[in-house]
Enzyme design. Structure first.
Site, PDB file in Angstrom:
ATOM      1  N   GLU A 138      12.155   2.322  14.123  1.00  8.77           N
ATOM      2  CA  GLU A 138      11.234   3.392  13.685  1.00  8.77           C
ATOM      3  C   GLU A 138       9.959   3.273  14.508  1.00  8.77           C
ATOM      4  OE1 GLU A 138       9.830   2.752   9.631  1.00  8.77           O
ATOM      5  OE2 GLU A 138       9.668   0.597   9.969  1.00  8.77           O
ATOM      6  N   LYS A 188       6.541  -1.978   1.898  1.00 11.90           N
ATOM      7  CA  LYS A 188       5.349  -1.380   2.516  1.00 11.90           C
ATOM      8  C   LYS A 188       4.173  -2.345   2.390  1.00 11.90           C
ATOM      9  CE  LYS A 188       3.241   3.195   3.186  1.00 11.90           C
ATOM     10  NZ  LYS A 188       3.315   3.116   4.641  1.00 11.90           N
ATOM     11  N   LEU A 236      11.007   1.355   7.029  1.00 14.70           N
ATOM     12  CA  LEU A 236      10.442   1.836   5.769  1.00 14.70           C
ATOM     13  C   LEU A 236      11.138   3.143   5.405  1.00 14.70           C
ATOM     14  CD1 LEU A 236       8.104   1.283   3.725  1.00 14.70           C
ATOM     15  CD2 LEU A 236       6.941   3.166   4.876  1.00 14.70           C
ATOM     16  N   TYR A 245       0.830  -1.202   0.000  1.00 14.56           N
ATOM     17  CA  TYR A 245       0.000   0.000   0.000  1.00 14.56           C
ATOM     18  C   TYR A 245       0.860   1.246   0.000  1.00 14.56           C
ATOM     19  CZ  TYR A 245       0.924   0.945   4.967  1.00 14.56           C
ATOM     20  OH  TYR A 245       1.531   1.256   6.158  1.00 14.56           O
TER      21      TYR A 245
HETATM   22  N1  PDD Z   1       2.849   5.044   7.386  1.00 13.29           N
HETATM   23  N2  PDD Z   1       7.474   3.775   8.911  1.00 13.29           N
HETATM   24  C1  PDD Z   1       6.343   3.053   8.863  1.00 13.29           C
HETATM   25  C2  PDD Z   1       6.322   1.708   9.502  1.00 13.29           C
HETATM   26  C3  PDD Z   1       5.211   3.560   8.204  1.00 13.29           C
HETATM   27  O1  PDD Z   1       4.091   2.833   8.148  1.00 13.29           O
HETATM   28  C4  PDD Z   1       5.263   4.855   7.629  1.00 13.29           C
HETATM   29  C5  PDD Z   1       4.089   5.437   6.907  1.00 13.29           C
HETATM   30  C6  PDD Z   1       6.461   5.581   7.726  1.00 13.29           C
HETATM   31  C7  PDD Z   1       6.611   6.956   7.114  1.00 13.29           C
HETATM   32  O2  PDD Z   1       6.569   6.883   5.708  1.00 13.29           O
HETATM   33  P1  PDD Z   1       6.033   8.125   4.836  1.00 13.29           P
HETATM   34  O3  PDD Z   1       6.857   9.287   5.248  1.00 13.29           O
HETATM   35  O4  PDD Z   1       6.285   7.695   3.440  1.00 13.29           O
HETATM   36  O5  PDD Z   1       4.575   8.320   5.169  1.00 13.29           O
HETATM   37  C8  PDD Z   1       7.549   5.003   8.361  1.00 13.29           C
HETATM   38  C9  PDD Z   1       1.644   5.440   6.689  1.00 13.29           C
HETATM   39  C10 PDD Z   1       1.416   6.916   6.732  1.00 13.29           C
HETATM   40  C11 PDD Z   1       0.483   4.627   7.218  1.00 13.29           C
HETATM   41  O6  PDD Z   1       0.674   3.434   7.394  1.00 13.29           O
HETATM   42  O7  PDD Z   1      -0.605   5.180   7.444  1.00 13.29           O
END
Ligand code: PDD
Length: 284
Positions: free
Chosen positions: A180, A147, A205, A33
């Site tokens: 993270e 992801k 991620l 996703y």
């Molecule tokens: N989450 N780490 C994890 C485990 C994440 O699920 C996300 C993003 C990030 C940050 O990635 P980005 O900057 O590309 O949003 C880091 C999304 C927002 C979610 O699952 O809703």
């Protein structure tokens, strides 16, 4: 106004939108996703999100459901049909529907689902006062760079944070290093003013917001080091913050109840936060 989703080729009201009961996303979490910010009706850092989507799909050997030109049309159409000015667009691709068997099906067509909704910007007090995080063991698999929709450890961790009155849980690997957050990347600023975040290895991620912050740091001439850091180092840091598409950049002022720095958002984080908002508005 009823919300509209794109599901396997059709734009449908949510109550009619459905996927097959044997979709592998449902049965095996066999899918990936992306969550993309919408600012003033435009998609923020879309190219980086699509590049990461393709990487995730390739790592799992799932075919792209359509070409990027068509996908961009669908994303915009879902945003438009839901009248989203500020919010998010969510897209999910699974390996498709097939009789339940673990190995890849011989012929399955990837399922694409796209939804979009308006969101309120995070409570400004979070940015002004900062947020608390707790630390928890990282119990996830060894390919967190993909992801994947398999998010159970993230769900449990976020719930644990909520129940502890914290915004986020920072996950800690077996070496005592923070990987993270459950849906955010983790950062500190050391006492000598260096911004530190873990390198994009397979334990995290590679956030699109993280990459946007890298660009700002380089442009502004701040010092950046990509390396892991421990919970103790984070607690002793001058500043800490987290980033994601939905949280933007939020200052972390407490870790497991201990104040970070003076327990207030630090100046560097606040500068990066303002610069990130400018970036999101400009690229939109
Ligand atoms: N989450 N780490 C994890 C485990 C994440 O699920 C996300 C993003 C990030 C940050 O990635 P980005 O900057 O590309 O949003 C880091 C999304 C927002 C979610 O699952 O809703």
């Amino acid at each position: 106004m009823s919300r509209i989703a794109y599901v396997a080729g059709q734009y449908l009201p949510h109550r009619q939108a459905a996927v097959h009961i044997e979709d592998r996303g449902f049965q095996f979490a066999d899918g990936v996703y992306e969550v993309i910010s919408v600012v003033d009706g435009h998609l923020v850092d879309e190219a980086l999100h699509l590049a990461r989507l393709h990487r995730s799909l390739a790592e799992l050997r799932i075919a792209a459901p359509m070409g990027d030109t068509a996908l961009k049309v669908v994303l915009r159409e879902v945003v438009r049909r839901n009248d989203v000015d500020t919010g998010i667009v969510y897209l999910q691709v699974t390996r498709g529907a097939a009789s339940r068997e673990h190995a890849f099906p011989k012929s399955a067509k990837p399922t694409l689902v796209v939804t979009s909704r308006r969101t309120k910007p995070p409570d400004p007090r979070l940015g002004e006062e900062g947020i608390a995080v707790i630390t928890i063991p990282d119990i996830r698999w060894q390919r967190c760079d993909i992801k994947s929709v398999a998010l159970i450890p993230n769900v449990l961790g976020k719930q644990q944070a909520r129940e502890a009155g914290a915004y986020e849980a920072w996950q800690v690997d077996r070496d005592g290093q923070i990987t993270e957050g459950t849906s955010t990347n983790a950062w500190i600023v050391t006492v000598d003013g260096t911004v530190v975040t873990r390198a994009a290895d397979t334990a995290i991620l590679n956030g699109v917001t993280r990459l946007a912050i890298f660009d700002i740091i380089r442009r502004e001439g701040y010092r950046l080091v990509e390396r892991p850091f421990t919970v103790e180092e984070a607690k002793a840091a001058r500043e800490a913050f987290l980033t994601s598409t939905t949280a933007d950049l939020l200052p972390v002022v407490r870790i497991d109840g201990s104040p970070v720095g003076e327990g207030r958002p630090g100046p560097l984080g606040q500068k990066l936060r303002a610069a990130y908002f400018a970036h999101a508005a400009a690229v939109a």
